[in-house]
Enzyme design. Structure first.
Site, PDB file in Angstrom:
ATOM      1  N   CYS A  26      -2.743  -2.535   9.304  1.00  0.00           N
ATOM      2  CA  CYS A  26      -3.365  -2.708  10.614  1.00  0.00           C
ATOM      3  C   CYS A  26      -2.321  -3.095  11.665  1.00  0.00           C
ATOM      4  O   CYS A  26      -1.549  -4.025  11.456  1.00  0.00           O
ATOM      5  CB  CYS A  26      -4.460  -3.763  10.475  1.00  0.00           C
ATOM      6  N   GLU A  27      -2.274  -2.360  12.747  1.00  0.00           N
ATOM      7  CA  GLU A  27      -1.205  -2.591  13.725  1.00  0.00           C
ATOM      8  C   GLU A  27      -1.421  -3.850  14.556  1.00  0.00           C
ATOM      9  O   GLU A  27      -0.506  -4.326  15.198  1.00  0.00           O
ATOM     10  CB  GLU A  27      -1.032  -1.365  14.629  1.00  0.00           C
ATOM     11  N   HIS A  28      -2.634  -4.379  14.553  1.00  0.00           N
ATOM     12  CA  HIS A  28      -2.869  -5.614  15.314  1.00  0.00           C
ATOM     13  C   HIS A  28      -2.373  -6.852  14.576  1.00  0.00           C
ATOM     14  O   HIS A  28      -1.862  -7.775  15.172  1.00  0.00           O
ATOM     15  CB  HIS A  28      -4.360  -5.796  15.593  1.00  0.00           C
ATOM     16  N   HIS A  29      -2.585  -6.846  13.265  1.00  0.00           N
ATOM     17  CA  HIS A  29      -2.304  -8.056  12.498  1.00  0.00           C
ATOM     18  C   HIS A  29      -1.228  -7.850  11.440  1.00  0.00           C
ATOM     19  O   HIS A  29      -0.875  -8.794  10.732  1.00  0.00           O
ATOM     20  CB  HIS A  29      -3.582  -8.547  11.825  1.00  0.00           C
ATOM     21  N   GLN A  67      -8.142   1.795  12.111  1.00  0.00           N
ATOM     22  CA  GLN A  67      -8.950   2.698  11.276  1.00  0.00           C
ATOM     23  C   GLN A  67      -9.604   3.803  12.104  1.00  0.00           C
ATOM     24  O   GLN A  67      -9.738   4.938  11.658  1.00  0.00           O
ATOM     25  CB  GLN A  67     -10.000   1.881  10.525  1.00  0.00           C
ATOM     26  N   HIS A  95     -10.580  -4.794   5.362  1.00  0.00           N
ATOM     27  CA  HIS A  95      -9.462  -5.261   6.183  1.00  0.00           C
ATOM     28  C   HIS A  95      -9.126  -6.699   5.819  1.00  0.00           C
ATOM     29  O   HIS A  95      -9.969  -7.579   5.971  1.00  0.00           O
ATOM     30  CB  HIS A  95      -9.825  -5.198   7.666  1.00  0.00           C
ATOM     31  N   CYS A  97      -7.329  -8.630   7.403  1.00  0.00           N
ATOM     32  CA  CYS A  97      -7.380  -9.479   8.601  1.00  0.00           C
ATOM     33  C   CYS A  97      -8.804  -9.968   8.856  1.00  0.00           C
ATOM     34  O   CYS A  97      -9.015 -11.049   9.383  1.00  0.00           O
ATOM     35  CB  CYS A  97      -6.831  -8.738   9.820  1.00  0.00           C
TER      36      CYS A  97
END
Ligand SMILES: [Zn+2]
Length: 153
Positions: A26-29, A67, A95, A97
C-alpha cells in the site's frame, strides 16, 4: 509481456480466471495488502493466453499501489490489448494497515471492482460472473467492505 500471448479465436463465451493470489504494498502506509483477484472477459475476436492473466496481476501488484488503481489497471490493460466485449475485475484484499489500526476486525478486507462493456451494461452478465466467483464478501455485503479501503487517512 502480453504481445506474444494474444490469439485470434472464434469464441465468445465468458473466460474466467479466479482466485489469483496477489501480494502488493500500500503506497499510503508502505504495508502489505494481499488477497484474491478474479478476472473475466468476453472476447470479441482475440483472447489472452490464460497463464498471462495471473502474470498481469503480478506485474501490476509488484509496485506501490492502492487497491482501486490496481483493479483498474488490470481491467484497462485487457481492454486495451484485446478490445473484448466486456471485462470485469474484482479484488478482495486484506490490508495490514487496516488491521493494525484496528479498523473493524482483523479479518476484514476491501473489495474493489472494475466493470466494462457488457459487464457494466448487462446485469445478467455481471450477476453470472459474481455468482461464478462467489465472493467471500457476500457474507457481509460488498458495499460496506469497499469503503474500508486504506486510502482514507
Ligand atoms: Zn494502507
Amino acid at each position: 509481456m502480453l504481445n506474444n500471448a494474444l490469439f485470434s479465436v472464434d469464441y465468445n463465451e465468458m473466460v474466467i480466471v479466479k482466485d489469483i493470489d496477489f501480494y502488493s504494498l500500500c503506497e499510503h502506509h508502505l504495508l502489505p495488502f494481499f488477497g484474491k483477484c478474479h478476472v473475466a472477459y468476453i472476447p470479441s475476436n482475440k483472447v489472452i493466453g490464460l497463464s498471462k492473466i495471473p502474470r498481469l496481476v503480478e506485474v501490476f501488484s509488484r509496485r506501490l499501489q492502492v487497491q482501486e488503481r490496481l483493479t483498474n489497471q488490470i481491467a484497462d490493460t485487457i481492454l486495451e490489448k484485446i478490445a473484448p466485449r466486456g471485462v470485469a475485475v474484482v479484488m478482495e484484499g486484506t490490508h495490514l494497515c487496516m488491521s493494525m489500526r484496528g479498523v473493524e476486525k482483523q479479518n476484514s478486507f476491501a473489495v474493489t471492482s472494475a466493470m466494462h462493456g457488457i459487464f457494466r451494461d448487462k446485469a445478467r452478465t455481471r450477476m453470472e460472473f459474481l455468482e461464478l466467483i462467489r465472493l467471500r464478501s457476500n457474507i457481509r455485503g460488498a458495499g460496506s467492505a469497499a469503503e474500508l479501503a486504506c486510502a482514507d487517512e
